[in-house]
Design a protein around this motif. Sequence first.
Motif, mmCIF file in Angstrom:
data_model
loop_
_atom_site.group_PDB
_atom_site.id
_atom_site.type_symbol
_atom_site.label_atom_id
_atom_site.label_comp_id
_atom_site.label_asym_id
_atom_site.label_seq_id
_atom_site.Cartn_x
_atom_site.Cartn_y
_atom_site.Cartn_z
ATOM 1 N N ALA A 1 0.830 -1.199 0.000
ATOM 2 C CA ALA A 1 0.000 0.000 0.000
ATOM 3 C C ALA A 1 0.868 1.254 0.000
ATOM 4 O O ALA A 1 1.952 1.284 0.577
ATOM 5 N N TYR A 2 0.351 2.300 -0.626
ATOM 6 C CA TYR A 2 1.049 3.583 -0.618
ATOM 7 C C TYR A 2 0.854 4.274 0.727
ATOM 8 O O TYR A 2 -0.189 4.157 1.368
ATOM 9 N N GLN A 3 1.876 5.024 1.120
ATOM 10 C CA GLN A 3 1.820 5.833 2.332
ATOM 11 C C GLN A 3 1.763 7.317 2.033
ATOM 12 O O GLN A 3 1.296 8.091 2.867
ATOM 13 N N LEU A 4 2.253 7.712 0.859
ATOM 14 C CA LEU A 4 2.441 9.130 0.534
ATOM 15 C C LEU A 4 1.993 9.398 -0.898
ATOM 16 O O LEU A 4 2.366 8.660 -1.820
ATOM 17 N N VAL A 5 1.204 10.466 -1.076
ATOM 18 C CA VAL A 5 0.838 10.939 -2.408
ATOM 19 C C VAL A 5 1.418 12.342 -2.580
ATOM 20 O O VAL A 5 1.142 13.239 -1.774
ATOM 21 N N ILE A 6 2.216 12.516 -3.625
ATOM 22 C CA ILE A 6 2.866 13.795 -3.922
ATOM 23 C C ILE A 6 2.160 14.412 -5.123
ATOM 24 O O ILE A 6 2.153 13.827 -6.216
ATOM 25 N N PHE A 7 1.578 15.580 -4.935
ATOM 26 C CA PHE A 7 0.836 16.253 -5.996
ATOM 27 C C PHE A 7 1.655 17.378 -6.606
ATOM 28 O O PHE A 7 2.292 18.168 -5.885
ATOM 29 N N ASP A 8 1.592 17.484 -7.910
ATOM 30 C CA ASP A 8 1.901 18.748 -8.571
ATOM 31 C C ASP A 8 0.776 19.719 -8.209
ATOM 32 O O ASP A 8 -0.296 19.301 -7.754
ATOM 33 N N TRP A 9 1.002 21.021 -8.418
ATOM 34 C CA TRP A 9 -0.042 21.996 -8.075
ATOM 35 C C TRP A 9 -0.743 22.557 -9.308
ATOM 36 O O TRP A 9 -1.889 22.233 -9.578
ATOM 37 N N ASP A 10 -0.058 23.416 -10.077
ATOM 38 C CA ASP A 10 -0.683 24.076 -11.229
ATOM 39 C C ASP A 10 -1.025 23.033 -12.297
ATOM 40 O O ASP A 10 -0.175 22.271 -12.739
ATOM 41 N N ILE B 1 5.038 24.798 -18.551
ATOM 42 C CA ILE B 1 4.391 24.804 -17.242
ATOM 43 C C ILE B 1 4.862 23.585 -16.451
ATOM 44 O O ILE B 1 4.853 22.461 -16.953
ATOM 45 N N GLY B 2 5.280 23.841 -15.227
ATOM 46 C CA GLY B 2 5.839 22.788 -14.387
ATOM 47 C C GLY B 2 7.304 22.997 -14.104
ATOM 48 O O GLY B 2 7.820 22.519 -13.088
ATOM 49 N N LEU B 3 8.007 23.678 -15.008
ATOM 50 C CA LEU B 3 9.406 24.017 -14.766
ATOM 51 C C LEU B 3 9.492 25.179 -13.779
ATOM 52 O O LEU B 3 8.548 25.952 -13.618
ATOM 53 N N GLY B 4 10.659 25.313 -13.122
ATOM 54 C CA GLY B 4 10.917 26.520 -12.367
ATOM 55 C C GLY B 4 10.956 27.703 -13.315
ATOM 56 O O GLY B 4 11.256 27.564 -14.508
ATOM 57 N N LEU B 5 10.646 28.900 -12.814
ATOM 58 C CA LEU B 5 10.529 30.060 -13.696
ATOM 59 C C LEU B 5 11.814 30.359 -14.477
ATOM 60 O O LEU B 5 11.737 30.610 -15.682
ATOM 61 N N PRO B 6 12.999 30.348 -13.864
ATOM 62 C CA PRO B 6 14.201 30.600 -14.664
ATOM 63 C C PRO B 6 14.381 29.596 -15.796
ATOM 64 O O PRO B 6 14.723 29.967 -16.931
ATOM 65 N N ALA C 1 -9.181 15.671 1.325
ATOM 66 C CA ALA C 1 -9.748 15.327 2.625
ATOM 67 C C ALA C 1 -9.928 13.821 2.765
ATOM 68 O O ALA C 1 -9.649 13.237 3.825
ATOM 69 N N ALA C 2 -10.400 13.169 1.706
ATOM 70 C CA ALA C 2 -10.613 11.726 1.755
ATOM 71 C C ALA C 2 -9.294 10.978 1.928
ATOM 72 O O ALA C 2 -9.209 9.995 2.676
ATOM 73 N N LEU C 3 -8.260 11.427 1.252
ATOM 74 C CA LEU C 3 -6.955 10.781 1.374
ATOM 75 C C LEU C 3 -6.405 10.914 2.790
ATOM 76 O O LEU C 3 -5.851 9.956 3.344
ATOM 77 N N ARG C 4 -6.557 12.090 3.362
ATOM 78 C CA ARG C 4 -6.058 12.292 4.728
ATOM 79 C C ARG C 4 -6.862 11.461 5.731
ATOM 80 O O ARG C 4 -6.295 10.871 6.657
ATOM 81 N N THR C 5 -8.161 11.408 5.541
ATOM 82 C CA THR C 5 -8.990 10.598 6.429
ATOM 83 C C THR C 5 -8.592 9.126 6.356
ATOM 84 O O THR C 5 -8.647 8.399 7.358
ATOM 85 N N ALA C 6 -8.178 8.691 5.164
ATOM 86 C CA ALA C 6 -7.752 7.305 4.978
ATOM 87 C C ALA C 6 -6.366 7.036 5.549
ATOM 88 O O ALA C 6 -5.909 5.893 5.515
ATOM 89 N N GLY C 7 -5.700 8.075 6.052
ATOM 90 C CA GLY C 7 -4.412 7.895 6.697
ATOM 91 C C GLY C 7 -3.207 8.084 5.813
ATOM 92 O O GLY C 7 -2.070 7.844 6.250
ATOM 93 N N LEU C 8 -3.413 8.538 4.567
ATOM 94 C CA LEU C 8 -2.266 8.790 3.699
ATOM 95 C C LEU C 8 -1.641 10.139 4.025
ATOM 96 O O LEU C 8 -2.333 11.082 4.433
ATOM 97 N N ARG C 9 -0.355 10.229 3.831
ATOM 98 C CA ARG C 9 0.346 11.501 3.954
ATOM 99 C C ARG C 9 0.361 12.162 2.579
ATOM 100 O O ARG C 9 0.402 11.485 1.543
ATOM 101 N N LEU C 10 0.336 13.497 2.578
ATOM 102 C CA LEU C 10 0.243 14.252 1.335
ATOM 103 C C LEU C 10 1.364 15.270 1.257
ATOM 104 O O LEU C 10 1.772 15.843 2.269
ATOM 105 N N ALA C 11 1.845 15.512 0.039
ATOM 106 C CA ALA C 11 2.902 16.502 -0.187
ATOM 107 C C ALA C 11 2.670 17.162 -1.542
ATOM 108 O O ALA C 11 1.886 16.678 -2.371
ATOM 109 N N VAL C 12 3.375 18.259 -1.759
ATOM 110 C CA VAL C 12 3.340 18.985 -3.032
ATOM 111 C C VAL C 12 4.757 19.146 -3.554
ATOM 112 O O VAL C 12 5.677 19.478 -2.801
ATOM 113 N N ALA C 13 4.920 18.914 -4.851
ATOM 114 C CA ALA C 13 6.168 19.206 -5.551
ATOM 115 C C ALA C 13 5.798 20.104 -6.729
ATOM 116 O O ALA C 13 5.090 19.671 -7.637
ATOM 117 N N THR C 14 6.252 21.349 -6.715
ATOM 118 C CA THR C 14 5.744 22.335 -7.667
ATOM 119 C C THR C 14 6.840 23.201 -8.262
ATOM 120 O O THR C 14 7.864 23.457 -7.628
#
Length: 225
Positions: A2-11, A46-51, A96-109
């Motif tokens: 099972a996964y423990q962590l979901v890492i989301f892009d933002w934009d 889109i997705g790259l750092g601005l420089p 909210a559903a992912l957190r309630t299910a006990g998964l950890r969440l992060a953002v990489a942007t």
Amino acid sequence: MAYQLVIFDWDGTVMDSTGRIIACMHQAGADLCLPVLEDDAVREIIGLGLPEALRTLYPGIGDRDLERMRERYAVHFVAAEASPSRLYPGARETLAALRTAGLRLAVATGKSRKGLDRVWASSGLGDSFDASRCADETHSKPHPAMVTELLTELGVAPERALVVGDTSFDLQMARDAGVDRVAVSYGAHPVDRLMNFHPLAVIDALPQLLPLLGVDCETHFEETV
């Protein structure tokens, strides 16, 4: 396993900001009398750092113009965010559903830290995440550093993590970090390009992530999204 962590892009993944990014890039380029770009050219970075994005869009741009372009883009984007970009349908409930299910969440942007903090404040979603990495804190995508640093910080093995994103940069970053990945079909890059990085699935809306992870969504959605 099972996964423990979901890492989301933002934009383009959590927030529907692709059109705003394109418009602000055009405005910044006009301020500096730089060549007019096609919308698709801006969408590609889109997705790259601005420089990194600016060097891709304007090959040979000098350091002075690069800094001026960064400043003008920031001015236009902050002004536009007086009316915050909307979240994609079901994004808030999915988190909210992912957190309630006990998964950890992060953002990489590809956003800056200031930019991410600003949209977290306007959306009220900052508390949904355990950690984040921004492009001005480490290597830009598609380098795997954002993912590997998040794994280290949160103490999660690569095989227990999943990246969700809308661009080839997101999926390449995940692949090179040894992490599974899910692509979204509604963001900046076309699905046929995303398929080159062998995602586990392509989803058309964020709530479709929940059954993939075995998460019950009934308590978080009043109706099917």
